[in-house]
Design an enzyme around this catalytic site. Structure first.
Site, mmCIF file in Angstrom:
data_model
loop_
_atom_site.group_PDB
_atom_site.id
_atom_site.type_symbol
_atom_site.label_atom_id
_atom_site.label_comp_id
_atom_site.label_asym_id
_atom_site.label_seq_id
_atom_site.Cartn_x
_atom_site.Cartn_y
_atom_site.Cartn_z
ATOM 1 N N ASP A 100 0.907 -1.312 0.057
ATOM 2 C CA ASP A 100 -0.113 0.035 0.155
ATOM 3 C C ASP A 100 0.865 1.150 -0.026
ATOM 4 O O ASP A 100 0.648 2.218 -0.819
ATOM 5 C CB ASP A 100 -0.677 0.147 1.284
ATOM 6 C CG ASP A 100 -0.214 -0.182 2.670
ATOM 7 O OD1 ASP A 100 0.778 -0.561 2.598
ATOM 8 O OD2 ASP A 100 -0.807 0.144 3.616
ATOM 9 N N GLY A 105 10.959 2.648 3.916
ATOM 10 C CA GLY A 105 11.469 1.665 3.287
ATOM 11 C C GLY A 105 12.018 0.393 4.111
ATOM 12 O O GLY A 105 12.255 -0.637 3.614
ATOM 13 N N LYS A 131 6.713 7.735 -0.465
ATOM 14 C CA LYS A 131 7.222 8.785 0.056
ATOM 15 C C LYS A 131 8.602 8.918 -0.049
ATOM 16 O O LYS A 131 9.643 8.569 0.847
ATOM 17 C CB LYS A 131 6.531 8.939 1.670
ATOM 18 C CG LYS A 131 5.277 9.140 1.966
ATOM 19 C CD LYS A 131 5.093 9.047 3.557
ATOM 20 C CE LYS A 131 3.624 8.673 4.095
ATOM 21 N NZ LYS A 131 3.474 8.993 5.417
ATOM 22 N N PHE A 152 0.763 12.254 6.670
ATOM 23 C CA PHE A 152 -0.244 10.952 7.155
ATOM 24 C C PHE A 152 -1.248 10.823 6.399
ATOM 25 O O PHE A 152 -2.063 11.692 6.340
ATOM 26 C CB PHE A 152 -0.387 11.188 8.644
ATOM 27 C CG PHE A 152 -0.766 9.777 9.245
ATOM 28 C CD1 PHE A 152 0.152 8.603 9.198
ATOM 29 C CD2 PHE A 152 -2.056 9.426 9.244
ATOM 30 C CE1 PHE A 152 -0.452 7.419 9.644
ATOM 31 C CE2 PHE A 152 -2.770 8.217 9.688
ATOM 32 C CZ PHE A 152 -1.758 7.144 9.826
ATOM 33 N N ARG A 165 -9.904 2.181 6.943
ATOM 34 C CA ARG A 165 -9.457 1.250 5.800
ATOM 35 C C ARG A 165 -10.340 1.296 4.758
ATOM 36 O O ARG A 165 -10.139 0.826 3.561
ATOM 37 C CB ARG A 165 -9.193 -0.164 6.343
ATOM 38 C CG ARG A 165 -7.930 -0.238 7.368
ATOM 39 C CD ARG A 165 -7.578 -1.566 7.658
ATOM 40 N NE ARG A 165 -6.691 -1.757 8.640
ATOM 41 C CZ ARG A 165 -5.391 -1.753 8.611
ATOM 42 N NH1 ARG A 165 -4.577 -1.412 7.378
ATOM 43 N NH2 ARG A 165 -4.338 -1.933 9.585
HETATM 44 P P1 IMP Z 1 7.681 1.816 6.102
HETATM 45 O O1 IMP Z 1 8.550 2.983 6.971
HETATM 46 O O2 IMP Z 1 8.126 2.028 4.842
HETATM 47 O O3 IMP Z 1 8.604 0.541 6.696
HETATM 48 O O4 IMP Z 1 6.333 1.509 6.271
HETATM 49 C C1 IMP Z 1 5.816 0.776 7.317
HETATM 50 C C2 IMP Z 1 4.274 0.861 7.584
HETATM 51 O O5 IMP Z 1 3.983 2.198 7.990
HETATM 52 C C3 IMP Z 1 3.598 1.004 6.131
HETATM 53 O O6 IMP Z 1 3.485 -0.480 5.724
HETATM 54 C C4 IMP Z 1 2.275 1.221 6.501
HETATM 55 O O7 IMP Z 1 1.286 0.358 7.328
HETATM 56 C C5 IMP Z 1 2.602 2.457 7.523
HETATM 57 N N1 IMP Z 1 2.580 3.922 7.242
HETATM 58 C C6 IMP Z 1 3.517 4.605 6.708
HETATM 59 N N2 IMP Z 1 2.922 5.742 6.273
HETATM 60 C C7 IMP Z 1 1.627 5.787 6.582
HETATM 61 C C8 IMP Z 1 0.596 6.671 6.218
HETATM 62 O O8 IMP Z 1 0.696 8.123 5.987
HETATM 63 N N3 IMP Z 1 -0.615 6.381 6.849
HETATM 64 C C9 IMP Z 1 -0.931 4.870 7.033
HETATM 65 N N4 IMP Z 1 0.189 4.231 7.445
HETATM 66 C C10 IMP Z 1 1.313 4.577 6.981
#
Ligand code: IMP
Length: 177
Positions: A100, A105, A131, A152, A165
């Site tokens: 999603d 990362g 992002k 966010f 969701r």
């Molecule tokens: P990562 O920082 O790329 O590891 O992302 C971790 C997780 O944070 C993602 O899979 C989402 O579940 C959650 N996440 C990151 N940014 C958002 C946002 O803006 N809204 C909702 N969930 C987020």
């Protein structure tokens, strides 16, 4: 629009999302034509994106769903990451991971590390949202729906404390409220 204590405004409309999903599916259909493809959808956030994307995938393919989980190991190694639900053989397959959102990362790096030992022929990542300003990972997505600023967002599978969701558009937090 209000979810719990926060207020949100429409950021990406339902129609724009649907156009982009079609666009992504078209690219994947042409890039992977004739290949043996396994889609791996990372729950929970990608359930809605996955459903819409897969309705437009015409190549011969399979799909499975996984969840990232972390548990405290019994040794001094600390937290151990694992992928729950992966019961397909990946050997010699072309894998497309469906996410999603990719923010820092960190999650996709962990998933790639866990999958890369399974002998897949190639592993690509398709993320609806990305992002770039907060990304510090190794694996930039190969297919990106929308690159967005560091706000966010909720809706279309993404949650704020498990709420939102079900929304068919993507909403951005309203920082002024
Ligand atoms: P990562 O920082 O790329 O590891 O992302 C971790 C997780 O944070 C993602 O899979 C989402 O579940 C959650 N996440 C990151 N940014 C958002 C946002 O803006 N809204 C909702 N969930 C987020």
């Amino acid at each position: 629009m209000k979810l719990l204590d926060k207020s949100f405004e429409v950021f990406i409309s339902r129609d724009k999302i649907q156009d982009k999903v079609l666009n992504l599916a078209d690219k994947i259909n042409s890039d992977f034509f004739g290949k043996d493809v396994l889609f791996i959808s990372v729950l929970n956030g990608s359930f809605m994106f996955t459903a819409d994307l897969m309705k437009n995938i015409s190549i011969d393919s399979e799909i499975t769903f996984v969840k990232m989980s972390s548990y405290v190991g019994t040794s001094s190694l600390g937290n151990v990451d694992q992928l729950i639900g992966l019961n397909h053989k990946l050997k010699d397959k072309s894998i497309i991971i469906i996410e999603d959102i990719i923010d820092t990362g960190i999650t996709i790096d962990k998933i790639m590390n866990l999958l890369s030992i399974e002998g897949a022929k190639e592993i690509k990542v398709c993320s609806l949202l990305f992002k770039p300003n907060s990304f510090k990972g190794k694996y930039k997505p190969d297919y990106i729906g929308f690159s967005i600023p560091n706000a966010f967002v909720v809706g279309y599978g993404l949650d704020y404390n498990q709420k939102g969701r079900n929304l068919d558009s993507i909403y951005k937090i309203n920082e002024l409220c």
